[in-house]
Write a protein that holds these residues in place. Structure first.
Motif, PDB file in Angstrom:
ATOM      1  N   LEU A  94      12.813 -30.998 -17.478  1.00 35.89           N
ATOM      2  CA  LEU A  94      12.087 -30.053 -17.080  1.00 35.89           C
ATOM      3  C   LEU A  94      11.508 -30.599 -15.797  1.00 35.89           C
ATOM      4  O   LEU A  94      11.435 -29.842 -14.671  1.00 35.89           O
ATOM      5  CB  LEU A  94      10.948 -29.761 -17.633  1.00 35.89           C
ATOM      6  N   GLU A  95      11.196 -31.854 -15.419  1.00 37.29           N
ATOM      7  CA  GLU A  95      10.628 -32.499 -14.118  1.00 37.29           C
ATOM      8  C   GLU A  95      11.821 -32.297 -13.027  1.00 37.29           C
ATOM      9  O   GLU A  95      11.779 -32.051 -12.037  1.00 37.29           O
ATOM     10  CB  GLU A  95      10.339 -34.136 -14.469  1.00 37.29           C
ATOM     11  N   THR A  96      12.954 -32.743 -13.492  1.00 38.96           N
ATOM     12  CA  THR A  96      14.299 -32.824 -12.749  1.00 38.96           C
ATOM     13  C   THR A  96      14.380 -31.281 -12.043  1.00 38.96           C
ATOM     14  O   THR A  96      14.613 -30.774 -10.744  1.00 38.96           O
ATOM     15  CB  THR A  96      15.460 -33.096 -13.184  1.00 38.96           C
ATOM     16  N   VAL A  97      14.444 -30.365 -13.021  1.00 41.19           N
ATOM     17  CA  VAL A  97      14.750 -28.824 -12.601  1.00 41.19           C
ATOM     18  C   VAL A  97      13.757 -28.453 -11.852  1.00 41.19           C
ATOM     19  O   VAL A  97      13.972 -27.616 -10.648  1.00 41.19           O
ATOM     20  CB  VAL A  97      14.914 -28.118 -14.055  1.00 41.19           C
ATOM     21  N   LYS A  98      12.402 -28.932 -11.930  1.00 45.28           N
ATOM     22  CA  LYS A  98      11.164 -28.418 -11.124  1.00 45.28           C
ATOM     23  C   LYS A  98      11.710 -28.839  -9.690  1.00 45.28           C
ATOM     24  O   LYS A  98      11.358 -27.988  -8.839  1.00 45.28           O
ATOM     25  CB  LYS A  98       9.929 -28.750 -11.677  1.00 45.28           C
ATOM     26  N   ILE A  99      12.007 -30.164  -9.512  1.00 45.50           N
ATOM     27  CA  ILE A  99      12.115 -30.886  -8.360  1.00 45.50           C
ATOM     28  C   ILE A  99      13.200 -29.889  -7.508  1.00 45.50           C
ATOM     29  O   ILE A  99      13.107 -29.465  -6.165  1.00 45.50           O
ATOM     30  CB  ILE A  99      12.472 -32.100  -8.440  1.00 45.50           C
ATOM     31  N   LEU A 100      14.471 -29.667  -8.187  1.00 41.68           N
ATOM     32  CA  LEU A 100      15.430 -29.092  -7.645  1.00 41.68           C
ATOM     33  C   LEU A 100      15.216 -27.708  -7.217  1.00 41.68           C
ATOM     34  O   LEU A 100      15.320 -27.196  -6.007  1.00 41.68           O
ATOM     35  CB  LEU A 100      16.649 -28.964  -8.592  1.00 41.68           C
ATOM     36  N   ARG A 101      14.232 -26.827  -7.974  1.00 45.82           N
ATOM     37  CA  ARG A 101      13.861 -25.328  -7.663  1.00 45.82           C
ATOM     38  C   ARG A 101      13.203 -25.592  -6.292  1.00 45.82           C
ATOM     39  O   ARG A 101      13.088 -24.576  -5.403  1.00 45.82           O
ATOM     40  CB  ARG A 101      13.299 -24.901  -8.592  1.00 45.82           C
ATOM     41  N   GLU A 102      12.191 -26.507  -6.227  1.00 44.74           N
ATOM     42  CA  GLU A 102      11.302 -26.519  -5.194  1.00 44.74           C
ATOM     43  C   GLU A 102      12.215 -26.769  -4.041  1.00 44.74           C
ATOM     44  O   GLU A 102      11.841 -26.621  -2.579  1.00 44.74           O
ATOM     45  CB  GLU A 102      10.374 -27.924  -5.258  1.00 44.74           C
ATOM     46  N   LYS A 103      13.566 -27.492  -3.881  1.00 45.50           N
ATOM     47  CA  LYS A 103      14.145 -27.771  -2.764  1.00 45.50           C
ATOM     48  C   LYS A 103      15.206 -26.393  -2.545  1.00 45.50           C
ATOM     49  O   LYS A 103      16.136 -26.673  -1.866  1.00 45.50           O
ATOM     50  CB  LYS A 103      15.009 -28.881  -3.032  1.00 45.50           C
ATOM     51  N   GLY A 104      15.074 -25.445  -3.326  1.00 40.85           N
ATOM     52  CA  GLY A 104      16.042 -24.171  -3.279  1.00 40.85           C
ATOM     53  C   GLY A 104      17.281 -24.218  -3.872  1.00 40.85           C
ATOM     54  O   GLY A 104      18.156 -23.719  -3.372  1.00 40.85           O
ATOM     55  N   ILE A 105      17.347 -25.306  -4.776  1.00 35.37           N
ATOM     56  CA  ILE A 105      18.823 -25.483  -5.424  1.00 35.37           C
ATOM     57  C   ILE A 105      18.740 -24.666  -6.543  1.00 35.37           C
ATOM     58  O   ILE A 105      17.904 -24.765  -7.575  1.00 35.37           O
ATOM     59  CB  ILE A 105      19.004 -26.765  -5.632  1.00 35.37           C
ATOM     60  N   SER A 106      20.019 -23.966  -6.821  1.00 36.04           N
ATOM     61  CA  SER A 106      20.278 -23.180  -7.886  1.00 36.04           C
ATOM     62  C   SER A 106      20.421 -23.944  -9.353  1.00 36.04           C
ATOM     63  O   SER A 106      21.210 -25.018  -9.074  1.00 36.04           O
ATOM     64  CB  SER A 106      21.282 -22.190  -7.862  1.00 36.04           C
ATOM     65  N   ILE A 107      20.262 -23.550 -10.237  1.00 40.99           N
ATOM     66  CA  ILE A 107      20.244 -24.287 -11.511  1.00 40.99           C
ATOM     67  C   ILE A 107      21.299 -23.434 -12.412  1.00 40.99           C
ATOM     68  O   ILE A 107      20.841 -22.289 -12.954  1.00 40.99           O
ATOM     69  CB  ILE A 107      18.968 -24.383 -12.256  1.00 40.99           C
ATOM     70  N   GLY A 108      22.540 -23.742 -12.441  1.00 41.02           N
ATOM     71  CA  GLY A 108      23.296 -23.137 -13.457  1.00 41.02           C
ATOM     72  C   GLY A 108      23.733 -23.851 -14.719  1.00 41.02           C
ATOM     73  O   GLY A 108      23.099 -24.755 -14.847  1.00 41.02           O
ATOM     74  N   SER A 109      24.429 -23.327 -15.545  1.00 42.59           N
ATOM     75  CA  SER A 109      24.970 -23.987 -16.715  1.00 42.59           C
ATOM     76  C   SER A 109      26.217 -23.184 -17.383  1.00 42.59           C
ATOM     77  O   SER A 109      26.454 -22.131 -17.120  1.00 42.59           O
ATOM     78  CB  SER A 109      23.775 -23.792 -17.847  1.00 42.59           C
ATOM     79  N   THR A 110      26.846 -24.196 -17.987  1.00 43.78           N
ATOM     80  CA  THR A 110      28.035 -23.868 -18.826  1.00 43.78           C
ATOM     81  C   THR A 110      27.873 -24.370 -20.176  1.00 43.78           C
ATOM     82  O   THR A 110      27.111 -25.228 -20.142  1.00 43.78           O
ATOM     83  CB  THR A 110      29.659 -24.433 -18.100  1.00 43.78           C
ATOM     84  N   THR A 111      28.866 -23.806 -21.106  1.00 40.31           N
ATOM     85  CA  THR A 111      28.719 -24.227 -22.405  1.00 40.31           C
ATOM     86  C   THR A 111      29.871 -24.154 -23.264  1.00 40.31           C
ATOM     87  O   THR A 111      30.828 -23.195 -23.057  1.00 40.31           O
ATOM     88  CB  THR A 111      27.599 -23.562 -23.211  1.00 40.31           C
ATOM     89  N   GLY A 112      30.010 -24.769 -24.348  1.00 34.95           N
ATOM     90  CA  GLY A 112      31.082 -24.485 -25.238  1.00 34.95           C
ATOM     91  C   GLY A 112      30.723 -23.564 -26.420  1.00 34.95           C
ATOM     92  O   GLY A 112      31.673 -23.192 -27.279  1.00 34.95           O
ATOM     93  N   TYR A 113      29.552 -23.288 -26.485  1.00 33.27           N
ATOM     94  CA  TYR A 113      29.064 -22.053 -27.410  1.00 33.27           C
ATOM     95  C   TYR A 113      29.342 -20.702 -27.089  1.00 33.27           C
ATOM     96  O   TYR A 113      29.796 -20.598 -26.010  1.00 33.27           O
ATOM     97  CB  TYR A 113      27.448 -22.070 -27.532  1.00 33.27           C
ATOM     98  N   THR A 114      29.575 -20.055 -27.949  1.00 33.47           N
ATOM     99  CA  THR A 114      29.756 -18.620 -27.514  1.00 33.47           C
ATOM    100  C   THR A 114      28.331 -17.695 -27.030  1.00 33.47           C
ATOM    101  O   THR A 114      27.446 -18.192 -27.253  1.00 33.47           O
ATOM    102  CB  THR A 114      30.177 -17.938 -28.833  1.00 33.47           C
ATOM    103  N   ASP A 115      28.409 -16.562 -26.666  1.00 38.78           N
ATOM    104  CA  ASP A 115      27.380 -15.840 -26.238  1.00 38.78           C
ATOM    105  C   ASP A 115      26.461 -15.632 -27.315  1.00 38.78           C
ATOM    106  O   ASP A 115      25.198 -15.820 -27.126  1.00 38.78           O
ATOM    107  CB  ASP A 115      27.807 -14.300 -25.863  1.00 38.78           C
ATOM    108  N   GLY A 116      26.990 -15.455 -28.645  1.00 38.68           N
ATOM    109  CA  GLY A 116      26.019 -15.208 -29.824  1.00 38.68           C
ATOM    110  C   GLY A 116      25.338 -16.604 -30.075  1.00 38.68           C
ATOM    111  O   GLY A 116      23.879 -16.288 -30.203  1.00 38.68           O
TER     112      GLY A 116
END
Length: 262
Positions: free
Chosen positions: A107-129
């Motif tokens: 949470l702390e890392t994501v907050k810093i990245l967002r404050e710098k205008g950096i987009s937060i994406g994600s990928t996964t091996g899980y399905t949509d469901g």
């Protein structure tokens, strides 16, 4: 240095589910139900792949393949993969919400990245469901990336294919792969990142490659932590990782040395 535009995280073992135990538990239970008892190493080796591909990979492992043929008198086939996957999906869906706690520093890392205008994406091996459960619970815990894509979004072409990363890049309209970072906890994550041509980082603590709960990891001696970290680092390096971090707290300092972060 190139300006950092987006960081794309994996889910289980990277941002949630310390040790990546939800799928491990489900895979182990399913194979046992079919009369095959896999080792933890066999269960974890394909981690990060599309889950049906994970089962197919396990069935092709020499020891498991031999056990299957001894029990059923024939090699496993596509129908067997489907049967195992159907049971796996049900088991995983029933336990997923219990494995969505956020890992330390996320949470702390994501907050810093967002404050710098950096987009937060994600990928996964899980399905949509599966992700509907994980995303909802993770948001309740305070974590919500700007975008997520599963293999359902890429015609079932999950890791190590690069297409989920490409979907994130498209969603964020990034200018080039040079400004994108992928962070994950499996060899499949590293291969996905390298296939996409982005800077690829492996994380050690709480990873599937480490395979320990937080309590188990904290109970290790400093020497044993170092020994196990070296083994995980070697796996990531062999897969082509550009960098390895011990935990999420190490990410921002590393990125500041490699990218322009305004």
């Amino acid at each position: 240095m190139k300006k950092l535009e987006a960081v794309i995280f994996d889910w289980a073992g990277t941002t949630v589910d310390y040790g990546c135990f939800a799928p491990v538990q489900a895979f182990a239970e399913v194979f046992k139900a079919f009369g095959i008892e896999p080792t933890m190493e066999e269960v974890r080796e394909p981690m990060g792949m599309l889950k049906r591909d994970h089962i197919k990979t396990m069935l092709a492992m020499p020891r498991i393949r031999t056990l299957w043929e001894e029990k059923y008198g024939r090699p496993s086939g596509e129908a067997d993969i489907d049967s195992l996957y159907q049971m796996f999906e049900g088991k995983l869906m029933s336990i997923l919400e219990n494995f969505t706690d956020i890992k330390p520093g996320v949470l702390e890392t994501v907050k810093i990245l967002r404050e710098k205008g950096i987009s937060i994406g994600s990928t996964t091996g899980y399905t949509d469901g599966m992700m509907e459960i994980v995303v909802k619970k993770a948001e309740e815990h305070g974590y919500k990336p700007d975008a997520w894509f599963s293999p359902d979004s890429t015609n079932k072409l999950g890791r190590p294919y690069p297409y989920m990363i490409y979907r994130n890049m498209e969603a964020f309209a990034v200018s080039s792969a040079d400004g994108v970072v992928k962070v994950g906890d499996t060899v499949s994550d590293i291969k996905e990142g390298k296939s996409a041509g982005v800077f690829s980082i492996g994380i050690i603590e709480g990873s599937s490659e480490m395979g320990l709960s937080r309590e188990e990891y904290d109970s290790l001696t400093g020497e044993e932590k170092s020994r196990r970290a070296a083994l995980v680092t070697a796996k990531y390096a062999e897969a082509g990782a550009d960098a390895v971090i011990h935990n999420m707290w190490d990410l921002i300092p590393l990125l500041k040395n490699i990218f322009i972060i305004e």
